[in-house]
Design a protein around this motif. Structure first.
Motif, PDB file in Angstrom:
ATOM      1  N   LEU A   1     -17.790  48.371   8.192  1.00  0.00           N
ATOM      2  CA  LEU A   1     -17.418  49.514   7.736  1.00  0.00           C
ATOM      3  C   LEU A   1     -16.459  50.138   8.346  1.00  0.00           C
ATOM      4  CD1 LEU A   1     -20.999  50.793   6.329  1.00  0.00           C
ATOM      5  CD2 LEU A   1     -19.196  49.970   4.875  1.00  0.00           C
ATOM      6  N   LYS A   2     -16.481  50.390   9.430  1.00  0.00           N
ATOM      7  CA  LYS A   2     -15.532  50.892  10.429  1.00  0.00           C
ATOM      8  C   LYS A   2     -14.146  50.155  10.337  1.00  0.00           C
ATOM      9  CE  LYS A   2     -18.387  53.295  13.830  1.00  0.00           C
ATOM     10  NZ  LYS A   2     -18.847  53.513  15.235  1.00  0.00           N
ATOM     11  N   GLN A   3     -14.174  48.792  10.299  1.00  0.00           N
ATOM     12  CA  GLN A   3     -12.980  48.197  10.023  1.00  0.00           C
ATOM     13  C   GLN A   3     -12.642  48.392   8.642  1.00  0.00           C
ATOM     14  OE1 GLN A   3     -13.778  43.959  10.340  1.00  0.00           O
ATOM     15  NE2 GLN A   3     -11.575  43.408  10.163  1.00  0.00           N
ATOM     16  N   GLU A   4     -13.223  48.613   7.339  1.00  0.00           N
ATOM     17  CA  GLU A   4     -12.766  49.036   6.181  1.00  0.00           C
ATOM     18  C   GLU A   4     -12.203  50.267   6.175  1.00  0.00           C
ATOM     19  OE1 GLU A   4     -12.405  48.885   2.010  1.00  0.00           O
ATOM     20  OE2 GLU A   4     -12.199  47.454   3.632  1.00  0.00           O
ATOM     21  N   MET A   5     -12.723  51.296   7.018  1.00  0.00           N
ATOM     22  CA  MET A   5     -12.264  52.774   7.119  1.00  0.00           C
ATOM     23  C   MET A   5     -10.715  52.611   7.796  1.00  0.00           C
ATOM     24  SD  MET A   5     -12.858  55.936   6.902  1.00  0.00           S
ATOM     25  CE  MET A   5     -14.429  56.492   6.959  1.00  0.00           C
ATOM     26  N   SER A   6     -10.528  51.745   8.881  1.00  0.00           N
ATOM     27  CA  SER A   6      -9.263  51.631   9.446  1.00  0.00           C
ATOM     28  C   SER A   6      -8.350  51.055   8.564  1.00  0.00           C
ATOM     29  CB  SER A   6      -9.245  50.669  10.684  1.00  0.00           C
ATOM     30  OG  SER A   6     -10.231  51.115  11.532  1.00  0.00           O
ATOM     31  N   ARG A   7      -8.559  49.843   7.645  1.00  0.00           N
ATOM     32  CA  ARG A   7      -7.726  49.426   6.693  1.00  0.00           C
ATOM     33  C   ARG A   7      -7.365  50.324   5.598  1.00  0.00           C
ATOM     34  NH1 ARG A   7      -7.630  46.527   1.514  1.00  0.00           N
ATOM     35  NH2 ARG A   7      -9.807  47.472   0.969  1.00  0.00           N
ATOM     36  N   LEU A   8      -8.300  51.244   5.364  1.00  0.00           N
ATOM     37  CA  LEU A   8      -8.013  52.502   4.157  1.00  0.00           C
ATOM     38  C   LEU A   8      -7.043  53.422   4.812  1.00  0.00           C
ATOM     39  CD1 LEU A   8     -11.524  52.972   2.533  1.00  0.00           C
ATOM     40  CD2 LEU A   8      -9.600  52.096   1.607  1.00  0.00           C
ATOM     41  N   GLU A   9      -7.318  53.832   5.944  1.00  0.00           N
ATOM     42  CA  GLU A   9      -6.497  54.531   6.715  1.00  0.00           C
ATOM     43  C   GLU A   9      -4.982  54.335   6.612  1.00  0.00           C
ATOM     44  OE1 GLU A   9      -8.069  55.349  10.445  1.00  0.00           O
ATOM     45  OE2 GLU A   9      -9.706  56.981   9.629  1.00  0.00           O
ATOM     46  N   VAL A  10      -4.743  52.874   6.906  1.00  0.00           N
ATOM     47  CA  VAL A  10      -3.445  52.189   6.860  1.00  0.00           C
ATOM     48  C   VAL A  10      -2.851  52.213   5.148  1.00  0.00           C
ATOM     49  CG1 VAL A  10      -2.241  49.936   7.029  1.00  0.00           C
ATOM     50  CG2 VAL A  10      -3.783  50.831   8.734  1.00  0.00           C
ATOM     51  N   LEU A  11      -3.673  51.955   4.506  1.00  0.00           N
ATOM     52  CA  LEU A  11      -3.295  51.989   3.089  1.00  0.00           C
ATOM     53  C   LEU A  11      -2.964  53.301   2.618  1.00  0.00           C
ATOM     54  CD1 LEU A  11      -5.857  49.717   1.240  1.00  0.00           C
ATOM     55  CD2 LEU A  11      -3.306  49.182   1.553  1.00  0.00           C
TER      56      LEU A  11
ATOM     57  N   THR B   1      -5.082  55.363  -4.955  1.00  0.00           N
ATOM     58  CA  THR B   1      -4.547  56.524  -5.138  1.00  0.00           C
ATOM     59  C   THR B   1      -5.215  57.294  -3.907  1.00  0.00           C
ATOM     60  OG1 THR B   1      -6.326  57.383  -6.738  1.00  0.00           O
ATOM     61  CG2 THR B   1      -4.295  56.365  -7.540  1.00  0.00           C
ATOM     62  N   HIS B   2      -4.581  58.470  -3.874  1.00  0.00           N
ATOM     63  CA  HIS B   2      -5.290  59.432  -2.779  1.00  0.00           C
ATOM     64  C   HIS B   2      -6.747  59.875  -3.170  1.00  0.00           C
ATOM     65  CE1 HIS B   2      -5.541  62.040   0.626  1.00  0.00           C
ATOM     66  NE2 HIS B   2      -5.924  63.255  -0.467  1.00  0.00           N
ATOM     67  N   ALA B   3      -7.000  59.930  -4.596  1.00  0.00           N
ATOM     68  CA  ALA B   3      -8.283  60.415  -4.786  1.00  0.00           C
ATOM     69  C   ALA B   3      -9.339  58.990  -4.555  1.00  0.00           C
ATOM     70  CB  ALA B   3      -8.384  60.868  -6.307  1.00  0.00           C
ATOM     71  N   LYS B   4      -8.861  57.975  -4.995  1.00  0.00           N
ATOM     72  CA  LYS B   4      -9.696  56.826  -4.508  1.00  0.00           C
ATOM     73  C   LYS B   4      -9.928  56.708  -3.183  1.00  0.00           C
ATOM     74  CE  LYS B   4      -8.414  54.083  -8.799  1.00  0.00           C
ATOM     75  NZ  LYS B   4      -7.486  52.881  -9.038  1.00  0.00           N
ATOM     76  N   ILE B   5      -9.034  56.570  -2.475  1.00  0.00           N
ATOM     77  CA  ILE B   5      -9.097  56.382  -0.994  1.00  0.00           C
ATOM     78  C   ILE B   5     -10.101  57.560  -0.290  1.00  0.00           C
ATOM     79  CG2 ILE B   5      -8.022  56.290   1.171  1.00  0.00           C
ATOM     80  CD1 ILE B   5      -5.693  55.194  -0.143  1.00  0.00           C
ATOM     81  N   ALA B   6      -9.994  58.749  -0.815  1.00  0.00           N
ATOM     82  CA  ALA B   6     -10.728  59.609  -0.381  1.00  0.00           C
ATOM     83  C   ALA B   6     -12.170  59.484  -0.806  1.00  0.00           C
ATOM     84  CB  ALA B   6     -10.275  60.949  -0.660  1.00  0.00           C
ATOM     85  N   ARG B   7     -12.372  59.024  -1.934  1.00  0.00           N
ATOM     86  CA  ARG B   7     -13.865  58.771  -2.653  1.00  0.00           C
ATOM     87  C   ARG B   7     -14.563  57.678  -1.834  1.00  0.00           C
ATOM     88  NH1 ARG B   7     -12.214  59.386  -7.526  1.00  0.00           N
ATOM     89  NH2 ARG B   7     -11.823  57.142  -7.904  1.00  0.00           N
ATOM     90  N   ARG B   8     -13.659  56.652  -1.555  1.00  0.00           N
ATOM     91  CA  ARG B   8     -14.393  55.402  -0.796  1.00  0.00           C
ATOM     92  C   ARG B   8     -14.515  55.748   0.655  1.00  0.00           C
ATOM     93  NH1 ARG B   8     -17.435  51.569  -0.285  1.00  0.00           N
ATOM     94  NH2 ARG B   8     -16.504  49.718   0.897  1.00  0.00           N
ATOM     95  N   MET B   9     -13.658  56.600   1.240  1.00  0.00           N
ATOM     96  CA  MET B   9     -13.731  57.113   2.730  1.00  0.00           C
ATOM     97  C   MET B   9     -15.190  57.845   2.645  1.00  0.00           C
ATOM     98  SD  MET B   9     -10.241  57.771   4.297  1.00  0.00           S
ATOM     99  CE  MET B   9      -9.091  56.654   5.007  1.00  0.00           C
ATOM    100  N   ALA B  10     -15.302  58.659   1.826  1.00  0.00           N
ATOM    101  CA  ALA B  10     -16.842  59.422   1.609  1.00  0.00           C
ATOM    102  C   ALA B  10     -17.965  58.624   1.745  1.00  0.00           C
ATOM    103  CB  ALA B  10     -16.467  60.535   0.524  1.00  0.00           C
ATOM    104  N   GLN B  11     -17.755  57.470   0.830  1.00  0.00           N
ATOM    105  CA  GLN B  11     -18.648  56.758   0.514  1.00  0.00           C
ATOM    106  C   GLN B  11     -19.031  55.829   1.879  1.00  0.00           C
ATOM    107  OE1 GLN B  11     -17.480  54.254  -2.670  1.00  0.00           O
ATOM    108  NE2 GLN B  11     -18.194  55.392  -4.238  1.00  0.00           N
ATOM    109  N   ILE B  12     -18.084  55.367   2.549  1.00  0.00           N
ATOM    110  CA  ILE B  12     -18.160  54.719   3.810  1.00  0.00           C
ATOM    111  C   ILE B  12     -19.036  55.545   4.973  1.00  0.00           C
ATOM    112  CG2 ILE B  12     -17.175  53.774   5.648  1.00  0.00           C
ATOM    113  CD1 ILE B  12     -14.989  52.530   3.597  1.00  0.00           C
ATOM    114  N   GLU B  13     -18.279  56.957   5.048  1.00  0.00           N
ATOM    115  CA  GLU B  13     -19.292  57.841   5.893  1.00  0.00           C
ATOM    116  C   GLU B  13     -20.482  58.044   5.596  1.00  0.00           C
ATOM    117  OE1 GLU B  13     -16.397  61.257   5.790  1.00  0.00           O
ATOM    118  OE2 GLU B  13     -15.099  60.169   6.940  1.00  0.00           O
ATOM    119  N   GLU B  14     -20.727  58.088   4.393  1.00  0.00           N
ATOM    120  CA  GLU B  14     -22.333  58.187   3.987  1.00  0.00           C
ATOM    121  C   GLU B  14     -23.131  57.040   4.233  1.00  0.00           C
ATOM    122  OE1 GLU B  14     -24.837  58.721  -0.181  1.00  0.00           O
ATOM    123  OE2 GLU B  14     -22.725  59.321  -0.176  1.00  0.00           O
TER     124      GLU B  14
END
Length: 357
Positions: A121-131, A73-86
């Motif tokens: 992690l950057k690859q995962e971030m790109s995947r999450l942006e597509v999702l 969901t949008h909340a899950k993706i936002a939370r995961r992206m914040a974790q990746i950035e950290e």
């Protein structure tokens, strides 16, 4: 048995189903399976097992094969992206620290490993942006990767949930036979009462039907649709009033007098009609009496506002009739529980179902 019983293995020449056999069979024969269900109900009717025009309706959440981590969901993706950035920030700080140390083979290996982690992690971030882009194009703003139809749903446990399906059934109250069923991916039951009741009425081929459900199905417009379709429903109203929760009089403590079109409050004063407005497509009538409230001795038990206002839906009499049925038959909810929760118990526990395929 085809993999365990030696005699069966000999008899069928060691043919054995694999993990896709049942799934493919269901996929290829979906229409036929539904016809078998319909034939079963028709057979039960011929045998006289569906003589009582009464059903209990309920829904249960079934886990899909889709893991929670594969549902977004949008909340899950936002939370995961914040974790990746950290995490990326932490690794970059480690690289800065390594740069300040004297060069060595160990430092070089550590630096290479950190850079690989950052790249992943950057690859995962790109995947999450597509999702995230895909998810925003879906009607319910949700996406599941393994099982596209599965949805994240809340369950009865606090803070718990499941990625799966909401299975709706209508069960005959006399012999506990499933009359009709539906698999949906909506996480609540509020919009399902009329549809399930009408399907059960059609299957049983009756003019009038009694249906009992729990408070999760309570919705004024659904109850009205059932009444218009010849279905008398019995279900409790959920307690959503702040007044009752805070120890004050609830709406049920005010009596409506239809001949005079007024409400009588607990102190015996009459609250007349003032105006009508429309909210969320529903026509609502408003009742109050400022004068009666100002001089009321028990106003503190009723409202902290200047006056107590009562709202009445134009079809409120239908909801009141449901409450009267429940009051006259207090055992209805116990019968509902013993009737409609029995099939779910069989499927989930006795047959060892873990995932709903």
């Amino acid at each position: 048995e085809a993999r365990r019983n030696v005699e069966v293995m000999w008899l069928i020449g060691r043919l054995a189903p694999d993990h896709k056999t049942i799934a493919d069979f269901r996929k290829d024969n979906g229409a036929a399976i539904r016809k078998v269900c319909a034939k079963f109900v028709a057979l039960c009717r011929q045998m006289g097992l569906l003589q009582t025009p009464s059903v209990a309706i309920d829904g249960s959440k079934f886990k899909a094969v889709n893991n929670r981590d594969r549902n977004f969901t949008h909340a899950k993706i936002a939370r995961r992206m914040a974790q990746i950035e950290e995490s990326v920030g932490r690794y970059l700080r480690q690289l800065d620290s390594a740069d300040r140390q004297d060069p060595s083979e160990a430092i070089s290996i550590k630096t290479t490993r950190i850079k690989e982690k950052i790249a992943r992690l950057k690859q995962e971030m790109s995947r999450l942006e597509v999702l995230d882009a895909q998810m925003r194009n879906t009607p319910d703003q949700q996406i599941s990767l393994t099982d596209p139809d599965a949805r994240s749903m809340a369950t009865s446990g606090r803070g718990s949930g499941v990625v799966g399906y909401n299975v709706q059934v209508a069960v005959d109250t006399e012999h506990h036979l499933i009359v009709t069923h539906e698999v949906i991916n909506v996480g609540n039951d509020r919009g399902q009462l009329a549809r399930m009741s009408k399907q059960a009425k059609e299957v049983l081929e009756v003019d009038k039907l009694e249906a009992v459900a729990d408070r999760g199905y309570f919705d004024g417009e659904e109850i009205l649709a059932c009444e218009e379709a010849g279905v008398a429903v019995t279900l409790p109203k959920p307690m959503t009033s702040n007044a009752k929760a805070e120890g004050r009089f609830g709406k049920q403590d005010f009596a409506y007098l239809p001949d005079e079109d007024v409400y009588r409050c607990p102190s015996g004063q009459l609250l007349p009609y003032h105006f009508t407005n429309i909210e969320h497509g529903m026509t609502l009538r408003r009742y109050w009496s400022t004068a009666a409230c100002q001089g009321c001795a028990i106003k503190s038990q009723c409202t902290p506002s200047k006056e107590r206002r009562i709202t009445r839906w134009e079809h409120e009499h239908v909801v009141e009739e449901v409450q009267r049925r429940l009051d006259s038959d207090p055992d209805a909810m116990r019968r509902r529980r013993e009737t409609v929760e029995h099939p779910f118990g069989t499927i989930k526990a006795r047959m060892g179902a873990t995932h709903f395929l």
